[in-house]
Design a protein around this motif. Sequence first.
Motif, PDB file in Angstrom:
ATOM      1  N   TYR A 253      44.328  36.290  38.668  1.00 20.36           N
ATOM      2  CA  TYR A 253      43.056  36.875  38.232  1.00 20.36           C
ATOM      3  C   TYR A 253      42.033  35.776  37.932  1.00 20.36           C
ATOM      4  O   TYR A 253      40.872  35.880  38.341  1.00 20.36           O
ATOM      5  N   GLU A 254      42.456  34.738  37.239  1.00 20.47           N
ATOM      6  CA  GLU A 254      41.527  33.640  36.942  1.00 20.47           C
ATOM      7  C   GLU A 254      40.973  33.020  38.225  1.00 20.47           C
ATOM      8  O   GLU A 254      39.806  32.622  38.280  1.00 20.47           O
ATOM      9  N   SER A 255      41.807  32.928  39.270  1.00 17.12           N
ATOM     10  CA  SER A 255      41.374  32.305  40.517  1.00 17.12           C
ATOM     11  C   SER A 255      40.255  33.092  41.198  1.00 17.12           C
ATOM     12  O   SER A 255      39.496  32.527  41.983  1.00 17.12           O
ATOM     13  N   TRP A 256      40.171  34.376  40.893  1.00 15.30           N
ATOM     14  CA  TRP A 256      39.104  35.179  41.494  1.00 15.30           C
ATOM     15  C   TRP A 256      37.726  34.806  40.950  1.00 15.30           C
ATOM     16  O   TRP A 256      36.718  34.983  41.614  1.00 15.30           O
ATOM     17  N   ASP A 257      37.697  34.338  39.699  1.00 10.06           N
ATOM     18  CA  ASP A 257      36.443  33.939  39.033  1.00 10.06           C
ATOM     19  C   ASP A 257      35.412  35.065  39.056  1.00 10.06           C
ATOM     20  O   ASP A 257      34.254  34.856  39.430  1.00 10.06           O
ATOM     21  N   LEU A 258      35.828  36.252  38.624  1.00  9.01           N
ATOM     22  CA  LEU A 258      34.884  37.374  38.540  1.00  9.01           C
ATOM     23  C   LEU A 258      33.721  37.109  37.582  1.00  9.01           C
ATOM     24  O   LEU A 258      32.625  37.623  37.812  1.00  9.01           O
ATOM     25  N   PRO A 259      33.918  36.342  36.501  1.00  6.68           N
ATOM     26  CA  PRO A 259      32.750  36.014  35.675  1.00  6.68           C
ATOM     27  C   PRO A 259      31.626  35.365  36.473  1.00  6.68           C
ATOM     28  O   PRO A 259      30.444  35.592  36.195  1.00  6.68           O
ATOM     29  N   GLN A 260      31.980  34.563  37.493  1.00  5.73           N
ATOM     30  CA  GLN A 260      30.962  33.949  38.345  1.00  5.73           C
ATOM     31  C   GLN A 260      30.195  35.021  39.125  1.00  5.73           C
ATOM     32  O   GLN A 260      28.970  34.931  39.309  1.00  5.73           O
ATOM     33  N   ALA A 261      30.914  36.047  39.573  1.00  9.14           N
ATOM     34  CA  ALA A 261      30.244  37.143  40.267  1.00  9.14           C
ATOM     35  C   ALA A 261      29.292  37.867  39.328  1.00  9.14           C
ATOM     36  O   ALA A 261      28.171  38.228  39.715  1.00  9.14           O
ATOM     37  N   ALA A 262      29.710  38.078  38.087  1.00 14.80           N
ATOM     38  CA  ALA A 262      28.889  38.820  37.124  1.00 14.80           C
ATOM     39  C   ALA A 262      27.602  38.077  36.777  1.00 14.80           C
ATOM     40  O   ALA A 262      26.526  38.684  36.693  1.00 14.80           O
ATOM     41  N   ILE A 263      27.690  36.760  36.583  1.00 18.80           N
ATOM     42  CA  ILE A 263      26.471  36.032  36.195  1.00 18.80           C
ATOM     43  C   ILE A 263      25.488  35.932  37.355  1.00 18.80           C
ATOM     44  O   ILE A 263      24.288  35.692  37.145  1.00 18.80           O
ATOM     45  N   ARG A 264      25.971  36.127  38.576  1.00 16.17           N
ATOM     46  CA  ARG A 264      25.082  36.085  39.737  1.00 16.17           C
ATOM     47  C   ARG A 264      24.498  37.454  40.065  1.00 16.17           C
ATOM     48  O   ARG A 264      23.366  37.545  40.550  1.00 16.17           O
TER      49      ARG A 264
ATOM     50  N   ASN B 224      33.932  42.707  31.861  1.00 12.57           N
ATOM     51  CA  ASN B 224      35.070  43.581  31.589  1.00 12.57           C
ATOM     52  C   ASN B 224      35.133  44.718  32.603  1.00 12.57           C
ATOM     53  O   ASN B 224      36.208  45.081  33.096  1.00 12.57           O
ATOM     54  N   TRP B 225      33.975  45.281  32.907  1.00 13.15           N
ATOM     55  CA  TRP B 225      33.920  46.369  33.894  1.00 13.15           C
ATOM     56  C   TRP B 225      34.367  45.873  35.265  1.00 13.15           C
ATOM     57  O   TRP B 225      35.131  46.544  35.966  1.00 13.15           O
ATOM     58  N   PHE B 226      33.911  44.698  35.662  1.00 15.93           N
ATOM     59  CA  PHE B 226      34.335  44.120  36.937  1.00 15.93           C
ATOM     60  C   PHE B 226      35.856  44.037  37.018  1.00 15.93           C
ATOM     61  O   PHE B 226      36.459  44.364  38.036  1.00 15.93           O
ATOM     62  N   SER B 227      36.463  43.584  35.943  1.00 14.63           N
ATOM     63  CA  SER B 227      37.903  43.355  35.973  1.00 14.63           C
ATOM     64  C   SER B 227      38.663  44.641  36.263  1.00 14.63           C
ATOM     65  O   SER B 227      39.560  44.661  37.116  1.00 14.63           O
ATOM     66  N   LEU B 228      38.328  45.718  35.575  1.00 15.34           N
ATOM     67  CA  LEU B 228      39.116  46.936  35.774  1.00 15.34           C
ATOM     68  C   LEU B 228      38.854  47.545  37.148  1.00 15.34           C
ATOM     69  O   LEU B 228      39.756  48.138  37.759  1.00 15.34           O
ATOM     70  N   ALA B 229      37.640  47.391  37.671  1.00 13.22           N
ATOM     71  CA  ALA B 229      37.333  47.924  39.005  1.00 13.22           C
ATOM     72  C   ALA B 229      38.110  47.162  40.084  1.00 13.22           C
ATOM     73  O   ALA B 229      38.724  47.770  40.970  1.00 13.22           O
ATOM     74  N   PHE B 230      38.114  45.836  40.005  1.00 16.19           N
ATOM     75  CA  PHE B 230      38.821  45.034  41.010  1.00 16.19           C
ATOM     76  C   PHE B 230      40.328  45.194  40.882  1.00 16.19           C
ATOM     77  O   PHE B 230      41.042  45.305  41.884  1.00 16.19           O
ATOM     78  N   LEU B 231      40.833  45.193  39.657  1.00 11.42           N
ATOM     79  CA  LEU B 231      42.277  45.296  39.456  1.00 11.42           C
ATOM     80  C   LEU B 231      42.803  46.670  39.869  1.00 11.42           C
ATOM     81  O   LEU B 231      43.899  46.780  40.417  1.00 11.42           O
ATOM     82  N   PHE B 232      42.025  47.713  39.620  1.00  9.67           N
ATOM     83  CA  PHE B 232      42.451  49.039  40.057  1.00  9.67           C
ATOM     84  C   PHE B 232      42.482  49.113  41.585  1.00  9.67           C
ATOM     85  O   PHE B 232      43.376  49.721  42.176  1.00  9.67           O
ATOM     86  N   ASP B 233      41.524  48.481  42.220  1.00 11.68           N
ATOM     87  CA  ASP B 233      41.457  48.493  43.678  1.00 11.68           C
ATOM     88  C   ASP B 233      42.722  47.916  44.305  1.00 11.68           C
ATOM     89  O   ASP B 233      43.074  48.268  45.430  1.00 11.68           O
ATOM     90  N   ASP B 234      43.426  47.052  43.577  1.00 19.03           N
ATOM     91  CA  ASP B 234      44.613  46.387  44.119  1.00 19.03           C
ATOM     92  C   ASP B 234      45.922  47.109  43.794  1.00 19.03           C
ATOM     93  O   ASP B 234      46.997  46.595  44.110  1.00 19.03           O
ATOM     94  N   GLN B 235      45.858  48.272  43.181  1.00 15.30           N
ATOM     95  CA  GLN B 235      47.085  48.915  42.719  1.00 15.30           C
ATOM     96  C   GLN B 235      47.872  49.626  43.822  1.00 15.30           C
ATOM     97  O   GLN B 235      49.036  49.972  43.638  1.00 15.30           O
ATOM     98  N   PHE B 236      47.243  49.865  44.971  1.00 11.77           N
ATOM     99  CA  PHE B 236      47.999  50.508  46.051  1.00 11.77           C
ATOM    100  C   PHE B 236      49.007  49.533  46.638  1.00 11.77           C
ATOM    101  O   PHE B 236      48.684  48.392  46.931  1.00 11.77           O
TER     102      PHE B 236
END
Length: 341
Positions: A45-56, A71-83
């Motif tokens: 998860y850290e390697s994805w660097d979603l905080p960088q996406a959020a600040i941009r 926080n919202w980014f994290s749950l959206a991306f992590l849920f997308d990977d649950q399949f």
Amino acid sequence: MPQDVRFEIPFSTPVSEHLVVAREQHLRWVREMGLVRSEGGFEEYESWDLPQAAIRTYPYASAEDMVVLMNWFSLAFLFDDQFDAARPDRADRIAEVSRELVATPLRPVGSRPRVVCPITVAWAQVWEQLADGMSPAWRTRFAASWGRFLVAHSEEVDLAARGGRLGLAEYTAFRRRTVGIHHSIDAGERSRRFEVPVQAQAHPLMVALRDAAADTIGFMNDIHSFEREKRRGDGHNLITVLQQERGYGWEEAAAEAIRMTEERLADYLRLESEVPAMCEELRLGVDERARVRMGVEAIRHWINGNYEWALVTGRYAAVKNSPAAAAEERGRGSLDDLLTV
């Protein structure tokens, strides 16, 4: 090669100054909410660097709001990977959780989720924060955009579980829903505490503008994420669809995907140039025009901000030696199960 593909975007966008403090709070929240359940999952998860996406993508958010958006980014991306392609039976559980995520914005703010797992509990908290201070009209619009995205996600999972395929025309229409850009643009209003006038938001030009942005971002994402999705055996990717429908090799398919992306970006720019005429047609006042301008800026932030992040995120890395990469090669989307208590 796909993650390295660059596009010529004829505008630049700002970047928030709140990265360091917001990221620290966000990563602590991700652990506390159980959105990562293993050290390998946290490292991935850290390697994805979603905080960088959020600040941009939300450069004008306050430091406090930036944490909420991360926080919202994290749950959206992590849920997308649950399949999990190796366990198509999980499609039913994903659909159940999706229904709960759709329902949350339609209930009174602060309601406890009826389907409980880390994703739903986190979303109930985040939605309460996102909804704060926004009008019923904005909440309804966001809920509709969010709902369409989650329904499309469930449809995508069902299709994958059955081994189904989409043709190019079907896929491009479907991708507009699964990319999740409409509610992400809506959140741009929340990030700056403004709202696009309802008459402008409903105008055919604005609808077409948002669709062109969604297509542009969705196609860029397919190109940059191709190596990861190929590793996972995920056929819902523009390059893969072009390979299957037209018999292209992957390089030829990637070239066509790039051409289609550039075409939709050109469509977006043409439509954006017509926004002042739309404001004249609607006889908008000074304040209303300013809010339309900020709405267009929110779209630009997503086009360029997401693009800049996609070039460097570890999520789309072509070569990875990690437990997450090994799991992807076995058809798993994630190291951690977030759909159970």
